[in-house]
Design a protein around this motif. Structure first.
Motif, PDB file in Angstrom:
ATOM      1  N   LEU A 322       0.832  -1.208   0.000  1.00 48.82           N
ATOM      2  CA  LEU A 322       0.000   0.000   0.000  1.00 48.82           C
ATOM      3  C   LEU A 322       0.867   1.259   0.000  1.00 48.82           C
ATOM      4  N   ARG A 323       1.998   1.219   0.672  1.00 47.01           N
ATOM      5  CA  ARG A 323       2.883   2.395   0.681  1.00 47.01           C
ATOM      6  C   ARG A 323       3.468   2.643  -0.702  1.00 47.01           C
ATOM      7  N   TYR A 324       3.882   1.586  -1.376  1.00 44.62           N
ATOM      8  CA  TYR A 324       4.421   1.769  -2.726  1.00 44.62           C
ATOM      9  C   TYR A 324       3.341   2.274  -3.680  1.00 44.62           C
ATOM     10  N   VAL A 325       2.122   1.773  -3.533  1.00 48.34           N
ATOM     11  CA  VAL A 325       1.017   2.286  -4.346  1.00 48.34           C
ATOM     12  C   VAL A 325       0.752   3.748  -4.019  1.00 48.34           C
ATOM     13  N   GLY A 326       0.764   4.076  -2.729  1.00 49.82           N
ATOM     14  CA  GLY A 326       0.590   5.475  -2.327  1.00 49.82           C
ATOM     15  C   GLY A 326       1.690   6.367  -2.873  1.00 49.82           C
ATOM     16  N   PHE A 327       2.908   5.840  -2.968  1.00 51.36           N
ATOM     17  CA  PHE A 327       4.015   6.599  -3.557  1.00 51.36           C
ATOM     18  C   PHE A 327       3.709   6.965  -5.004  1.00 51.36           C
ATOM     19  N   LEU A 328       3.215   6.003  -5.773  1.00 55.30           N
ATOM     20  CA  LEU A 328       2.885   6.258  -7.178  1.00 55.30           C
ATOM     21  C   LEU A 328       1.712   7.225  -7.313  1.00 55.30           C
ATOM     22  N   ILE A 329       0.700   7.059  -6.449  1.00 57.31           N
ATOM     23  CA  ILE A 329      -0.462   7.956  -6.528  1.00 57.31           C
ATOM     24  C   ILE A 329      -0.075   9.382  -6.156  1.00 57.31           C
ATOM     25  N   ALA A 330       0.687   9.539  -5.090  1.00 55.45           N
ATOM     26  CA  ALA A 330       1.064  10.882  -4.635  1.00 55.45           C
ATOM     27  C   ALA A 330       1.947  11.601  -5.646  1.00 55.45           C
ATOM     28  N   LEU A 331       2.735  10.854  -6.402  1.00 58.78           N
ATOM     29  CA  LEU A 331       3.671  11.485  -7.322  1.00 58.78           C
ATOM     30  C   LEU A 331       3.054  11.736  -8.709  1.00 58.78           C
ATOM     31  N   PHE A 332       2.201  10.823  -9.199  1.00 53.45           N
ATOM     32  CA  PHE A 332       1.789  10.873 -10.599  1.00 53.45           C
ATOM     33  C   PHE A 332       0.311  11.188 -10.836  1.00 53.45           C
ATOM     34  N   SER A 333      -0.548  11.084  -9.837  1.00 52.48           N
ATOM     35  CA  SER A 333      -1.986  11.232 -10.122  1.00 52.48           C
ATOM     36  C   SER A 333      -2.353  12.613 -10.682  1.00 52.48           C
ATOM     37  N   PRO A 334      -1.860  13.760 -10.147  1.00 55.18           N
ATOM     38  CA  PRO A 334      -2.237  15.041 -10.783  1.00 55.18           C
ATOM     39  C   PRO A 334      -1.728  15.172 -12.212  1.00 55.18           C
ATOM     40  N   SER A 335      -0.484  14.715 -12.446  1.00 53.09           N
ATOM     41  CA  SER A 335       0.078  14.845 -13.794  1.00 53.09           C
ATOM     42  C   SER A 335      -0.642  13.931 -14.778  1.00 53.09           C
ATOM     43  N   VAL A 336      -1.001  12.716 -14.369  1.00 52.96           N
ATOM     44  CA  VAL A 336      -1.738  11.814 -15.261  1.00 52.96           C
ATOM     45  C   VAL A 336      -3.106  12.396 -15.597  1.00 52.96           C
ATOM     46  N   TYR A 337      -3.789  12.983 -14.610  1.00 56.60           N
ATOM     47  CA  TYR A 337      -5.099  13.610 -14.868  1.00 56.60           C
ATOM     48  C   TYR A 337      -4.969  14.763 -15.864  1.00 56.60           C
ATOM     49  N   LEU A 451       5.420  18.781 -17.096  1.00 58.46           N
ATOM     50  CA  LEU A 451       5.701  17.885 -18.226  1.00 58.46           C
ATOM     51  C   LEU A 451       4.408  17.344 -18.836  1.00 58.46           C
ATOM     52  N   ALA A 452       3.431  17.009 -17.988  1.00 59.21           N
ATOM     53  CA  ALA A 452       2.162  16.491 -18.497  1.00 59.21           C
ATOM     54  C   ALA A 452       1.410  17.550 -19.282  1.00 59.21           C
ATOM     55  N   ALA A 453       1.423  18.794 -18.814  1.00 63.47           N
ATOM     56  CA  ALA A 453       0.715  19.867 -19.522  1.00 63.47           C
ATOM     57  C   ALA A 453       1.410  20.254 -20.817  1.00 63.47           C
ATOM     58  N   THR A 454       2.708  19.943 -20.937  1.00 67.13           N
ATOM     59  CA  THR A 454       3.466  20.330 -22.130  1.00 67.13           C
ATOM     60  C   THR A 454       3.496  19.222 -23.192  1.00 67.13           C
ATOM     61  N   PHE A 455       3.770  17.992 -22.745  1.00 61.65           N
ATOM     62  CA  PHE A 455       3.965  16.886 -23.689  1.00 61.65           C
ATOM     63  C   PHE A 455       3.004  15.725 -23.476  1.00 61.65           C
ATOM     64  N   GLY A 456       2.121  15.805 -22.505  1.00 65.11           N
ATOM     65  CA  GLY A 456       1.182  14.726 -22.268  1.00 65.11           C
ATOM     66  C   GLY A 456       1.825  13.531 -21.602  1.00 65.11           C
ATOM     67  N   VAL A 457       1.323  12.341 -21.913  1.00 66.18           N
ATOM     68  CA  VAL A 457       1.855  11.108 -21.312  1.00 66.18           C
ATOM     69  C   VAL A 457       3.309  10.899 -21.719  1.00 66.18           C
ATOM     70  N   PHE A 458       3.670  11.325 -22.936  1.00 64.93           N
ATOM     71  CA  PHE A 458       5.064  11.215 -23.361  1.00 64.93           C
ATOM     72  C   PHE A 458       5.990  11.986 -22.409  1.00 64.93           C
ATOM     73  N   GLY A 459       5.581  13.165 -21.986  1.00 60.51           N
ATOM     74  CA  GLY A 459       6.384  13.937 -21.038  1.00 60.51           C
ATOM     75  C   GLY A 459       6.499  13.245 -19.703  1.00 60.51           C
ATOM     76  N   ILE A 460       5.418  12.594 -19.246  1.00 64.50           N
ATOM     77  CA  ILE A 460       5.483  11.866 -17.971  1.00 64.50           C
ATOM     78  C   ILE A 460       6.470  10.707 -18.077  1.00 64.50           C
ATOM     79  N   ILE A 461       6.439   9.987 -19.206  1.00 64.29           N
ATOM     80  CA  ILE A 461       7.358   8.857 -19.390  1.00 64.29           C
ATOM     81  C   ILE A 461       8.804   9.328 -19.409  1.00 64.29           C
ATOM     82  N   VAL A 462       9.064  10.431 -20.105  1.00 64.88           N
ATOM     83  CA  VAL A 462      10.429  10.985 -20.114  1.00 64.88           C
ATOM     84  C   VAL A 462      10.850  11.388 -18.699  1.00 64.88           C
ATOM     85  N   GLY A 463       9.943  11.989 -17.951  1.00 64.50           N
ATOM     86  CA  GLY A 463      10.253  12.362 -16.572  1.00 64.50           C
ATOM     87  C   GLY A 463      10.531  11.157 -15.702  1.00 64.50           C
TER      88      GLY A 463
END
Length: 532
Positions: A322-337, A451-463
């Motif tokens: 759950l902590r590792y899942v929370g790590f991913l949610i806390a870091l990526f959920s706003p940018s993915v949205y 990065l998400a607002a500039t390049f979309g999912v591609f920017g997130i992957i590069v990040g």
């Protein structure tokens, strides 16, 4: 590459990047022979401070030996001075045998130490620099007229907070004691848990003005001696006027000063320090703070909690996941949205896309501006809740999250979906046992949104690729930061994402410990067997 070659390369490169501190040798001023001259110089050098107490006492029946007693009011235990110094000197010096020794020899300091004073910690001083350090550290100074040496007696007795419950790390199951601001209290709490003569302690003073006591603790025979030597080297190179908290030491000895990830672990729980020492790590204790540093600190250490080893293995493994899942949610959920709603609407189901479009109808800002506004507002509210008095802080958080959030949605400034995303992100950021890692996630969240607002999912992957490369390049006192994932060590996976039962964790981490690797001699044979 062998670990020995890797260690030599990493530590030598690290040492070469750190310039040696400027060392200036200052000649010490010896004590004067006259008592009045010594007292006059001490008062002059200390600015006639009113908390420096001086008392003159005559030793022996005839009083031919004049003695001066100095101490700092508020740093000493006056009962100890009265019972073990004043009374001992006045009464014991009048015993016939002691009086004959005092009159027949010129080594009065030795006679006082061996026959008169009834206190344990006694040492001789010969210069004013050592006298000032002892006097301002809570020790009582004894000076004799006609002698160029004095005596420092340990009479420290200031008021401290005592041992209480940890405030920054909540305890569900486990010891409910925390470190205090007193160094000796903290070392005693660790020794209560590890009663081994191989638990060694080294103390040094750091800070030209504060002269703060800094202690290094490790278990001889388990710790890697190269790590201990590197800790000594980095501490000895610190040249600063004052150390007020362990954060000073952390910034001055860490490997990478420009990385957002913490490479030194800190905690206020003695059981955590004891467990880290048993793994072969080194603890750094600083007088005046309840937070103790631990090196080397791996990335997985910031996602582990002490309760993981007090619950059953299956429960602890689930909580870690759950902590590792929370790590991913806390870091990526706003940018993915932001990326999906801005560039990749086809990734959403039709009904959800229609619902989001209906919510965003009339919203004057794009998703990127919404996310930035909500994240900044939440960070302000969280910081305000921390800095406000405890009676007002929860009220500020409730008002900010409920009233302001609901009002922003009703006013058409923020969409309801964005409020849900930011709230979920905030909740996920509270699952980390370490506050240092939570701060790292708070900082990295904003670059990923950009990065998400500039390049979309591609920017997130590069990040993500850049983030992984950076984390894999980090070292913490010569040990890879992402161990045991990079390099991949299968034997150490037993205590990484999952936590195997205690009988299966019979070896210590490979890259941290090189001497005494095995925790138990029989290992897996300790597995409980059903009774037939």
């Amino acid at each position: 590459m062998k670990f020995k070659d890797f260690w030599k390369r990493s530590t030598s490169a690290k040492i070469s990047r750190r310039p040696a501190a400027a060392t200036t040798k200052t000649e010490k001023t010896p004590l004067l022979s006259g008592l009045k001259e010594n007292i006059q110089k001490i008062k002059s050098d200390l600015g006639n401070s009113t908390d420096i107490i001086f008392r003159e006492v005559r030793v022996g029946k005839t009083g031919e030996n004049v003695m001066g007693i100095l101490y700092t009011d508020g740093l000493v235990d006056k009962n100890v001075i009265t019972d073990f110094i004043m009374e001992s000197v006045i009464l014991n010096s009048r015993i016939t045998e002691v009086e004959q020794l005092l009159t027949s020899t010129h080594d009065v300091v030795h006679i006082l130490k061996e026959y008169v004073l009834t206190i344990g910690d006694v040492k001789e001083i010969h210069c004013f620099e050592d006298l000032y350090h002892s006097l301002l550290s809570g020790e009582t100074i004894i000076l004799l007229d006609g002698h160029t040496e004095g005596i420092a007696v340990n009479t420290q007795g200031w008021k401290d907070r005592g041992v209480g419950e940890p405030s920054a790390e909540s305890v569900i199951r486990g010891p409910r004691e925390a470190f205090s601001e007193t160094l000796r209290t903290n070392t005693s709490l660790i020794r209560r848990k590890i009663k081994d003569p191989n638990l060694w302690l080294e103390t040094r003073q750091i800070g030209r003005v504060t002269k703060t006591d800094v202690a290094v603790m490790y278990i001889k025979g388990i710790v890697n001696e190269k790590v201990v030597e590197e800790v000594r080297l980095r501490l000895d190179r610190i040249d600063i006027d004052g150390i007020l908290e362990s954060g000073y030491i952390e910034e001055l000895i860490q490997d990478d000063n420009y990385s957002p990830f913490p490479t030194i672990y800190n905690t206020e729980r003695p059981d955590v320090i004891a467990a880290e020492l048993l793994e072969g790590k080194v603890a750094i204790l600083v007088d005046g703070t309840p937070f103790v540093l631990v090196v080397p600190a791996l990335f997985v250490s910031f996602l582990h909690a002490a309760e993981d080893y007090y619950h059953r293995a299956d429960v602890s493994s689930l909580i870690r996941i759950l902590r590792y899942v929370g790590f991913l949610i806390a870091l990526f959920s706003p940018s993915v949205y932001v990326a999906i709603t801005t560039f990749h609407q086809e990734m959403l189901p039709t009904q959800l896309l229609v619902s989001l479009a209906a919510q965003r109808e009339g919203i004057p800002f794009p998703a990127f501006i919404e996310a930035i506004m909500m994240e900044v507002a939440f960070e302000i509210l969280r910081e305000a809740g921390l800095r406000m008095p405890r009676t007002i802080g929860p009220a500020v958080s409730i008002v900010g999250t409920l009233v302001i959030g609901q009002a922003a949605v009703n006013a058409g400034i923020i969409s309801a979906a964005m409020v849900i995303v930011v709230s979920t992100t905030a909740i996920a950021s509270f699952v980390f046992p370490s506050y240092s890692l939570a701060n790292t996630i708070r900082m990295l969240r904003f670059p990923f949104i950009i990065l998400a607002a500039t390049f979309g999912v591609f920017g997130i992957i590069v990040g993500i690729i850049a983030l992984i490369l950076h984390m894999c390049s980090l070292r913490t006192f010569g040990v890879p930061y992402m161990s045991p994932f990079a390099p991949l060590i299968l034997k150490d996976q037993k205590d990484a994402i999952f936590r195997l039962p205690q009988w299966a964790m019979f070896s210590r981490p490979r890259l941290i410990n090189q001497n005494n690797v095995r925790r138990a001699n029989n290992g897996p044979s300790q597995k409980p067997k059903p009774r037939t």
